[in-house]
Design a protein around this motif. Structure first.
Motif, PDB file in Angstrom:
ATOM      1  N   ASP A   9     -15.295   8.636  64.757  1.00 14.76           N
ATOM      2  CA  ASP A   9     -15.848  10.053  64.772  1.00 14.76           C
ATOM      3  C   ASP A   9     -15.922  10.979  63.848  1.00 14.76           C
ATOM      4  O   ASP A   9     -14.676  10.982  62.837  1.00 14.76           O
ATOM      5  CB  ASP A   9     -14.875  10.712  65.878  1.00 14.76           C
ATOM      6  N   VAL A  10     -16.788  12.399  63.615  1.00 13.16           N
ATOM      7  CA  VAL A  10     -17.075  12.484  62.478  1.00 13.16           C
ATOM      8  C   VAL A  10     -17.411  14.183  63.202  1.00 13.16           C
ATOM      9  O   VAL A  10     -18.659  14.029  63.996  1.00 13.16           O
ATOM     10  CB  VAL A  10     -18.479  12.547  61.635  1.00 13.16           C
ATOM     11  N   ILE A  11     -15.872  15.058  63.130  1.00 10.22           N
ATOM     12  CA  ILE A  11     -16.684  16.586  63.847  1.00 10.22           C
ATOM     13  C   ILE A  11     -17.703  16.958  62.036  1.00 10.22           C
ATOM     14  O   ILE A  11     -16.937  17.346  61.052  1.00 10.22           O
ATOM     15  CB  ILE A  11     -15.999  17.096  63.682  1.00 10.22           C
ATOM     16  N   VAL A  12     -18.362  17.689  62.351  1.00  8.86           N
ATOM     17  CA  VAL A  12     -19.143  18.960  61.412  1.00  8.86           C
ATOM     18  C   VAL A  12     -19.061  20.248  61.878  1.00  8.86           C
ATOM     19  O   VAL A  12     -18.987  20.547  62.829  1.00  8.86           O
ATOM     20  CB  VAL A  12     -20.852  18.088  61.351  1.00  8.86           C
ATOM     21  N   THR A  13     -19.055  21.005  61.123  1.00  5.19           N
ATOM     22  CA  THR A  13     -18.362  22.587  61.020  1.00  5.19           C
ATOM     23  C   THR A  13     -19.469  22.989  60.703  1.00  5.19           C
ATOM     24  O   THR A  13     -19.796  23.206  58.870  1.00  5.19           O
ATOM     25  CB  THR A  13     -17.150  23.097  61.266  1.00  5.19           C
ATOM     26  N   GLY A  14     -20.505  23.823  60.394  1.00  4.35           N
ATOM     27  CA  GLY A  14     -21.220  24.693  59.566  1.00  4.35           C
ATOM     28  C   GLY A  14     -22.539  24.976  60.796  1.00  4.35           C
ATOM     29  O   GLY A  14     -23.104  25.008  61.301  1.00  4.35           O
ATOM     30  N   SER A  15     -23.716  25.380  60.102  1.00  7.36           N
ATOM     31  CA  SER A  15     -25.008  25.979  60.643  1.00  7.36           C
ATOM     32  C   SER A  15     -25.640  24.941  61.100  1.00  7.36           C
ATOM     33  O   SER A  15     -25.367  23.699  60.845  1.00  7.36           O
ATOM     34  CB  SER A  15     -25.776  26.328  59.587  1.00  7.36           C
ATOM     35  N   TYR A  16     -26.760  24.877  61.927  1.00  6.10           N
ATOM     36  CA  TYR A  16     -27.912  23.741  62.661  1.00  6.10           C
ATOM     37  C   TYR A  16     -28.035  23.286  61.743  1.00  6.10           C
ATOM     38  O   TYR A  16     -28.311  22.246  62.241  1.00  6.10           O
ATOM     39  CB  TYR A  16     -28.673  24.751  63.653  1.00  6.10           C
ATOM     40  N   ASP A  17     -28.286  23.819  60.582  1.00  6.99           N
ATOM     41  CA  ASP A  17     -28.944  22.634  59.411  1.00  6.99           C
ATOM     42  C   ASP A  17     -27.879  21.750  58.797  1.00  6.99           C
ATOM     43  O   ASP A  17     -28.083  20.589  58.518  1.00  6.99           O
ATOM     44  CB  ASP A  17     -29.848  23.639  58.579  1.00  6.99           C
ATOM     45  N   ASP A  18     -26.377  22.219  58.558  1.00 11.53           N
ATOM     46  CA  ASP A  18     -25.570  20.973  58.588  1.00 11.53           C
ATOM     47  C   ASP A  18     -25.610  20.454  59.151  1.00 11.53           C
ATOM     48  O   ASP A  18     -24.971  19.058  59.316  1.00 11.53           O
ATOM     49  CB  ASP A  18     -24.340  22.227  58.443  1.00 11.53           C
ATOM     50  N   VAL A  19     -25.703  20.506  60.866  1.00 12.09           N
ATOM     51  CA  VAL A  19     -25.239  19.199  61.780  1.00 12.09           C
ATOM     52  C   VAL A  19     -26.672  18.767  61.788  1.00 12.09           C
ATOM     53  O   VAL A  19     -26.214  17.563  61.602  1.00 12.09           O
ATOM     54  CB  VAL A  19     -25.163  20.429  62.652  1.00 12.09           C
ATOM     55  N   ARG A  20     -27.389  19.052  61.790  1.00 18.45           N
ATOM     56  CA  ARG A  20     -29.046  18.275  61.564  1.00 18.45           C
ATOM     57  C   ARG A  20     -28.928  16.942  60.377  1.00 18.45           C
ATOM     58  O   ARG A  20     -29.081  15.709  60.874  1.00 18.45           O
ATOM     59  CB  ARG A  20     -30.107  18.929  61.509  1.00 18.45           C
ATOM     60  N   LYS A  21     -28.687  17.755  59.521  1.00 19.21           N
ATOM     61  CA  LYS A  21     -28.338  16.958  58.241  1.00 19.21           C
ATOM     62  C   LYS A  21     -27.054  15.490  58.343  1.00 19.21           C
ATOM     63  O   LYS A  21     -27.349  14.627  58.046  1.00 19.21           O
ATOM     64  CB  LYS A  21     -27.830  17.353  57.087  1.00 19.21           C
ATOM     65  N   ALA A  22     -26.268  16.433  59.041  1.00 20.57           N
ATOM     66  CA  ALA A  22     -25.058  14.761  59.221  1.00 20.57           C
ATOM     67  C   ALA A  22     -25.134  14.517  60.029  1.00 20.57           C
ATOM     68  O   ALA A  22     -24.857  12.839  60.085  1.00 20.57           O
ATOM     69  CB  ALA A  22     -23.791  16.050  59.594  1.00 20.57           C
TER      70      ALA A  22
END
Length: 70
Positions: A9-22
């Motif tokens: 599992d990976v948790i991504v914190t950031g902007s919507y674009d950061d989340v889409r990239k992840a």
């Protein structure tokens, strides 16, 4: 290798674009490297791919509700 599986599992914190990239990095990983074992090819990889799509849909809906694009 028939029954061995790896799950992370990976948790991504950031902007919507950061989340889409992840999201796309995770999908690319699953689609290119997730087929190495029998159970991975038949079950686990599909669970990961569909789970990623579902979670991204939920995040996109939240972004739309907050007017952040999506």
């Amino acid at each position: 290798m028939i029954i061995l599986a790896q799950w992370r599992d990976v948790i991504v914190t950031g902007s919507y674009d950061d989340v889409r990239k992840a999201f796309w990095q995770a999908q690319t990983h699953c689609l290119t490297l997730g087929w190495w074992g029998l159970l991975s090819a038949l079950v686990y990889n599909w669970i990961a791919i569909i789970g990623n799509i579902s979670e991204m849909g939920r995040i996109t809906q939240q972004a739309r509700e907050q007017g952040l694009g999506g």
